[in-house]
Design an enzyme around this catalytic site. Structure first.
Site, short mmCIF file in Angstrom:
data_model
loop_
_atom_site.label_atom_id
_atom_site.label_comp_id
_atom_site.label_asym_id
_atom_site.label_seq_id
_atom_site.Cartn_x
_atom_site.Cartn_y
_atom_site.Cartn_z
N LYS A 1 0.77 -1.22 -0.13
CA LYS A 1 0.09 0.00 0.02
C LYS A 1 0.84 1.13 0.11
CE LYS A 1 -2.29 -1.21 3.80
NZ LYS A 1 -1.68 -2.39 4.04
N ARG B 1 -9.59 0.43 9.07
CA ARG B 1 -9.41 -1.12 9.32
C ARG B 1 -10.19 -1.84 9.99
NH1 ARG B 1 -3.24 -0.11 9.19
NH2 ARG B 1 -2.04 -1.89 9.55
N ARG C 1 11.80 -6.56 5.07
CA ARG C 1 11.56 -5.25 4.59
C ARG C 1 12.38 -4.05 5.34
NH1 ARG C 1 5.44 -2.81 4.70
NH2 ARG C 1 5.53 -3.16 6.79
N ARG D 1 11.47 -1.84 10.93
CA ARG D 1 10.26 -1.63 11.73
C ARG D 1 10.36 -2.61 12.88
NH1 ARG D 1 4.86 -0.08 8.77
NH2 ARG D 1 4.31 -1.41 10.30
N ARG E 1 -0.62 -9.49 13.37
CA ARG E 1 -0.98 -8.32 12.51
C ARG E 1 -1.77 -9.04 11.26
NH1 ARG E 1 4.40 -5.38 11.04
NH2 ARG E 1 3.20 -4.14 9.56
P1 AMP Z 1 0.83 -0.15 9.35
O1 AMP Z 1 2.02 0.71 9.05
O2 AMP Z 1 -0.32 0.44 8.62
O3 AMP Z 1 1.02 -1.47 9.19
O4 AMP Z 1 0.45 0.09 10.85
C1 AMP Z 1 1.19 -0.24 11.88
C2 AMP Z 1 0.49 -0.58 13.35
O5 AMP Z 1 -0.16 0.67 13.57
C3 AMP Z 1 -0.78 -1.71 13.01
O6 AMP Z 1 -0.23 -2.88 13.21
C4 AMP Z 1 -1.64 -1.23 14.41
O7 AMP Z 1 -1.19 -1.46 15.47
C5 AMP Z 1 -1.68 0.42 14.02
N1 AMP Z 1 -2.64 0.99 13.09
C6 AMP Z 1 -2.50 1.66 11.73
N2 AMP Z 1 -3.52 2.04 11.30
C7 AMP Z 1 -4.42 1.63 12.09
C8 AMP Z 1 -5.76 1.63 12.08
N3 AMP Z 1 -6.54 2.45 10.80
N4 AMP Z 1 -6.64 1.32 13.00
C9 AMP Z 1 -6.07 0.56 14.13
N5 AMP Z 1 -4.89 0.37 14.19
C10 AMP Z 1 -3.82 1.04 13.48
#
Ligand code: AMP
Length: 216
Positions: free
Chosen positions: A24, A99, A133, A161, A172
């Site tokens: 994404k 989400r 990554r 990360r 996740r």
């Molecule tokens: P991402 O970078 O999008 O993979 O997000 C990393 C982490 O941030 C996720 O595993 C969640 O813990 C939190 N997170 C990001 N976006 C959301 C969302 N829209 N709702 C809930 N948790 C989120």
């Protein structure tokens, strides 16, 4: 040739949807260039809050490190504030939001969604992608140890990360299947879902997204 999208796909916001590691963030860059809509990544916003040590960051930290979703009210507060900013008035490109169905319902109250691009990648590929990554902290560029190796000269400064390890990735993915993937049907029922094969090259995934957005 400069790429462009027809006017109708430019109204409102676009959601980039898919499991963690689907690409994404990678595809967002191209769509941002094309539409001039700002990228709104809740993951990036939370990571920024975490490194600043703000109240939000402290609240989100344990969820993020465990690979669980941050509570809806926190995320909805964050997005409502972000959408009040000037650059959001012609829509944004959401990356990693919404989400949950609750987040999508709140979003529907405050913004118009014109398309939801679902980047489809099977679970087996996700683990391999995420664990390899790496990010260049100086440019924000994302690399992969096998699929997109960084130039030799910058390898020493790359970082991983904290939540990109195998056990957190499995959590996740679990959160994705239980809480996020039902949204695909929700958006499909509204005629907004565009499915894209995320197992092609980065360029071909981007081409497919653009041609399908253009055809709407
Ligand atoms: P991402 O970078 O999008 O993979 O997000 C990393 C982490 O941030 C996720 O595993 C969640 O813990 C939190 N997170 C990001 N976006 C959301 C969302 N829209 N709702 C809930 N948790 C989120």
């Amino acid at each position: 040739m400069t790429e462009s999208l027809p006017r109708n796909s430019m109204n409102g916001s676009i959601v980039l949807f898919g499991p963690p590691g689907a690409g994404k963030g990678t595809q967002a860059t191209r769509i941002v260039d094309l539409t001039s809509k700002p990228q709104v990544s809740t993951g990036d916003m939370l990571r920024a809050a975490l490194s600043e040590g703000s109240k939000l960051g402290i609240e989100a930290k344990s969820f993020m490190e465990a690979g669980e979703l941050v509570p809806d009210d926190v995320i909805i507060g964050l997005i409502s504030e972000r959408l009040k900013m000037d650059d959001a008035k012609n829509g944004v490109l959401f990356d990693g939001f919404p989400r949950t169905i609750a987040q999508a319902r709140e979003l529907a109250k405050i913004a118009e969604v014109s398309a939801v691009v679902s980047i489809e990648v099977p679970d087996e590929s996700i683990v391999r992608r995420i664990v390899g990554r790496r990010m260049d902290p100086e440019t924000g560029e994302i690399y992969h140890i096998d699929f997109k190796p960084a130039p030799e000269s910058i390898i020493n400064r790359l970082i991983q990360r904290k939540d990109d390890n195998e056990s957190t990735v499995r959590n996740r993915l679990k959160a994705y299947h239980e809480q996020t993937s039902p949204l695909a049907i929700w958006y499909e029922n509204q005629g907004l879902l565009i499915k894209v094969d995320g197992e092609q090259t980065i360029k071909n995934v981007g081409d497919e997204i653009i041609s399908k957005l253009s055809a709407r």
